[in-house]
Write a protein that holds these residues in place. Structure first.
Motif, short mmCIF file in Angstrom:
data_model
loop_
_atom_site.label_atom_id
_atom_site.label_comp_id
_atom_site.label_asym_id
_atom_site.label_seq_id
_atom_site.Cartn_x
_atom_site.Cartn_y
_atom_site.Cartn_z
N ALA A 291 -14.67 50.91 -72.20
CA ALA A 291 -14.05 49.76 -71.21
C ALA A 291 -15.13 49.14 -70.39
O ALA A 291 -15.24 47.98 -69.91
N ALA A 292 -15.64 50.33 -69.49
CA ALA A 292 -16.59 49.74 -68.49
C ALA A 292 -17.93 49.17 -69.02
O ALA A 292 -18.17 48.07 -68.25
N THR A 293 -18.30 49.61 -69.91
CA THR A 293 -19.44 48.82 -70.73
C THR A 293 -19.05 47.24 -71.06
O THR A 293 -19.84 46.34 -70.63
N ALA A 294 -17.93 47.16 -71.60
CA ALA A 294 -17.32 45.87 -71.85
C ALA A 294 -17.16 45.03 -70.89
O ALA A 294 -17.56 43.64 -70.81
N SER A 295 -16.60 45.51 -69.98
CA SER A 295 -16.20 44.68 -68.66
C SER A 295 -17.45 44.41 -67.52
O SER A 295 -17.39 43.41 -66.88
N ALA A 296 -18.46 45.25 -67.70
CA ALA A 296 -19.57 44.91 -66.98
C ALA A 296 -20.52 43.90 -67.58
O ALA A 296 -20.99 43.03 -67.16
N ALA A 297 -20.31 43.67 -69.02
CA ALA A 297 -21.11 42.81 -69.67
C ALA A 297 -20.50 41.63 -69.60
O ALA A 297 -21.00 40.47 -69.91
N ALA A 298 -18.95 41.52 -69.56
CA ALA A 298 -18.54 40.35 -69.43
C ALA A 298 -18.93 39.07 -68.41
O ALA A 298 -18.92 38.00 -69.07
N PRO A 299 -19.28 39.27 -67.18
CA PRO A 299 -19.68 38.18 -66.46
C PRO A 299 -20.69 37.42 -66.89
O PRO A 299 -20.87 36.28 -66.82
N ARG A 300 -21.65 38.06 -67.39
CA ARG A 300 -22.90 37.57 -67.82
C ARG A 300 -22.61 36.71 -69.03
O ARG A 300 -23.58 35.68 -69.43
N LEU A 301 -21.75 36.83 -69.87
CA LEU A 301 -21.33 36.17 -71.02
C LEU A 301 -20.28 34.96 -70.81
O LEU A 301 -20.68 33.94 -71.04
N ALA A 302 -19.37 35.53 -70.03
CA ALA A 302 -18.23 34.36 -69.80
C ALA A 302 -18.12 33.60 -68.61
O ALA A 302 -17.57 32.81 -68.36
N GLU A 303 -19.17 33.75 -67.71
CA GLU A 303 -19.34 32.99 -66.63
C GLU A 303 -19.35 31.58 -66.40
O GLU A 303 -20.45 31.12 -67.53
N PRO A 304 -18.52 30.90 -66.28
CA PRO A 304 -18.35 29.54 -66.60
C PRO A 304 -19.09 28.85 -65.70
O PRO A 304 -19.77 28.83 -64.63
N GLU A 305 -19.79 27.58 -66.32
CA GLU A 305 -20.56 26.73 -65.74
C GLU A 305 -19.85 25.83 -64.71
O GLU A 305 -19.07 25.71 -64.96
N PRO A 306 -20.58 25.38 -63.65
CA PRO A 306 -19.95 24.40 -62.96
C PRO A 306 -19.59 23.30 -63.81
O PRO A 306 -20.08 22.90 -64.60
N ALA A 307 -18.51 22.54 -63.12
CA ALA A 307 -17.98 21.33 -63.75
C ALA A 307 -19.09 20.59 -63.72
O ALA A 307 -19.60 20.06 -62.85
N MET A 308 -19.25 19.69 -65.05
CA MET A 308 -20.34 18.76 -65.17
C MET A 308 -19.84 17.44 -64.50
O MET A 308 -20.89 16.69 -63.86
N ALA A 309 -18.74 17.26 -64.07
CA ALA A 309 -18.17 16.01 -63.61
C ALA A 309 -19.01 16.06 -62.13
O ALA A 309 -19.02 15.02 -61.63
N ALA A 310 -19.16 17.11 -61.39
CA ALA A 310 -19.57 17.19 -60.21
C ALA A 310 -21.07 17.14 -60.01
O ALA A 310 -21.41 16.80 -58.98
N ARG A 311 -21.78 17.10 -61.21
CA ARG A 311 -23.38 16.99 -61.01
C ARG A 311 -23.75 15.69 -61.49
O ARG A 311 -24.90 15.38 -61.30
N LEU A 312 -22.90 14.90 -62.33
CA LEU A 312 -23.31 13.58 -62.62
C LEU A 312 -22.91 12.45 -62.23
O LEU A 312 -21.67 12.36 -62.05
N PRO A 313 -23.68 11.52 -61.20
CA PRO A 313 -23.13 10.52 -60.64
C PRO A 313 -22.65 9.43 -61.47
O PRO A 313 -23.00 9.28 -62.68
N GLN A 314 -21.68 8.57 -60.94
CA GLN A 314 -21.48 7.21 -61.70
C GLN A 314 -22.32 6.36 -62.17
O GLN A 314 -23.21 5.73 -61.07
N PRO A 315 -22.82 5.91 -63.30
CA PRO A 315 -23.75 4.85 -63.59
C PRO A 315 -23.17 3.66 -63.08
O PRO A 315 -22.09 3.13 -62.87
N GLN A 316 -24.24 2.99 -62.33
CA GLN A 316 -23.79 1.54 -61.55
C GLN A 316 -24.22 0.36 -62.62
O GLN A 316 -24.06 -0.76 -62.21
N SER A 317 -24.81 0.68 -63.55
CA SER A 317 -25.23 -0.54 -64.40
C SER A 317 -25.04 -0.11 -65.98
O SER A 317 -25.20 1.27 -66.27
N PHE A 318 -25.30 -0.97 -66.82
CA PHE A 318 -25.37 -0.37 -68.27
C PHE A 318 -26.63 -0.07 -68.66
O PHE A 318 -26.56 1.03 -69.32
N LEU A 319 -27.66 -0.30 -67.94
CA LEU A 319 -28.80 0.41 -68.28
C LEU A 319 -28.88 1.92 -67.78
O LEU A 319 -29.43 2.79 -68.49
#
Length: 454
Positions: A291-319
């Protein structure tokens, strides 16, 4: 009639085919030609157009078995029915190939054809042993799978043939899950159906699909490896260590939830699979170390990435929308937005356009959905009836044509084009205003033909 049969006709040379054409165009009334080939694409079209084409189907397994059994009886050869079925299966629908195998089996057996002799001749294993091997592998017992593989190899089975049998069995089990009546008309599978039905009921479709893919890739490795046995053993080990992993869809759901649920194979098993114990022990181990091995490995696998919406700005034109699709590697949609969209109105959160003829029907839905996912804001994308602006591609082409016309009117450019006949303006690039105009001509060809001017 005079009948001329040319077997493997695709092996004729081009000149030989040309020599036949006149005769094929105006054949004598008492002459018939029969061309046989397994590679019809190598026969020239000029020959095919003068022939009637008949595609011969593979002879069914049951009919082959009856044919070989009748030949053995007429020749006074004692042949076991199961041995005849093995020969018919190895013939793969070809009567001639099966007859050659039957001749070999008669010669090896001294006038009798037995299952053991045919298995040794073909290098195949007992089907029940292959069933046991596959069941052992899919249980995750790598050590027992290696022992069974060694026993098959010492008994004369070819490692490549064993993997091919496992691949065929994985396909048969998959068909059984979809079509319970599969294999009923195959006498070679009649005795194996009860065991196959039981095994198919225990296995899920993702497990069988994954086993098929890994075995298919492993067969190619065995064919090119210096040691076929070693390569086959490594394939079995890999297959055993992923046997009890969750399906990709379930794994993604677990990662989104941040962990597994009781009774569901946890995602950290991927990281723990590198431990020197078998996957089945990892899956069912109840001690604290596992159980210790599994729980220690879990954060490296299941660590969620930051929300994509916070990284991408709103496009201001169709281009900028098109550039966003380019950055997100949505090449197909980016191409449609660039070439098939006549923009009517644009504002942040809303796009109206008239689609061109090549645009897919679901382009508005996909455009709004992806923009919403990337920016975190709802985007309304709708179809308009107005003419709209030219597409971005049309605008780029018009601008390029304008730049070419402007450049061609420059005195220096005209002088270069007149000096080098055949030269053309290959591309026009806008430079900073502070930089002087840069011109270059490729004059590597003394004749001047095909010169490119930039």
């Amino acid at each position: 009639f005079k009948i001329y049969i040319i077997d493997e006709v695709h092996m004729l040379s081009k000149n030989a085919f040309n020599a036949l054409l006149k005769t094929l165009e105006e054949p004598p009334a008492d002459v018939k030609f029969i061309f046989a080939t397994t590679e019809i694409h190598k026969v020239p079209v000029t020959v095919l157009s003068r022939c009637q084409r008949h595609a011969l189907r593979r002879v069914p397994l049951e009919l082959l078995s009856q044919h070989y059994a009748r030949i053995a009886a007429e020749e006074g050869i004692a042949a076991e029915p199961a041995a005849i079925q093995l020969i018919a299966r190895a013939a793969d629908g070809s009567v001639r190939d099966g007859l050659s195998l039957l001749d070999q089996a008669i010669a090896l057996g001294g006038g009798t054809v037995t299952v053991a002799a045919v298995q040794g001749m073909l290098g195949i294993a007992d089907r029940s042993l292959v069933f046991d091997l596959l069941e052992t592998v899919l249980k995750g017992d790598a050590a027992e799978a290696l022992r069974r593989m060694t026993a098959l190899y010492e008994g004369g089975a070819d490692p490549l043939t064993v993997l091919q049998d496992l691949l065929e069995l994985a396909h048969f089990l998959t068909r059984l899950k979809l079509l319970p009546e599969a294999g009923e008309d195959d006498p070679a599978l009649a005795g194996a159906r009860p065991q196959a039905l039981g095994l198919a009921g225990k296995l899920g479709m993702p497990v069988l699909a994954r086993a098929w893919q890994m075995l298919l890739k492993g067969i190619g490795e065995v064919q090119t490896a210096p040691s076929a046995l070693q390569a086959a053993e490594m394939v079995l080990v890999r297959l055993a260590y992923v046997a009890d992993l969750p399906a990709p869809a379930e794994l993604l759901r677990q990662l989104e939830r941040g962990g597994g649920e009781p009774g569901v194979a946890p995602a950290p098993r991927i990281a723990a699979a590198s431990a020197p114990q078998s996957p089945s022990r990892l899956a069912h181990s109840g001690d604290g170390g596992g159980a210790a091995t599994a729980s220690a490995a879990a954060p490296r696998l299941a660590e969620p990435e930051p929300a994509m919406a916070a990284r991408l700005p709103q496009p201001q034109s169709f281009l900028e929308v098109v550039e966003l699709f380019d950055k997100q590697r949505e090449a197909m949609l980016r191409a449609h937005l660039y070439a098939h969209v006549h923009l009517v109105r644009f504002e942040v959160g809303r796009i109206e356009f008239r689609p061109a003829a090549g645009a897919p029907r679901d382009l508005p839905n996909r455009l709004g959905q992806l923009l919403g996912e990337w920016t975190g804001q709802r985007w309304v994308v709708s179809i308009a009836s107005e003419e709209g602006q030219p597409t971005l591609r049309e605008q780029a082409e018009a601008r390029d044509a304008s730049l070419r016309n402007e450049a061609s009117r420059h005195p220096l450019v005209r002088q270069v084009l007149e000096t080098f006949p055949g030269a053309r303006i290959e591309a026009v690039r806008e430079l900073a205003q502070a930089e002087p105009m840069a011109l270059a001509a490729d004059t590597s060809d003394d004749s001047g033909e095909g010169d490119e001017f930039r």
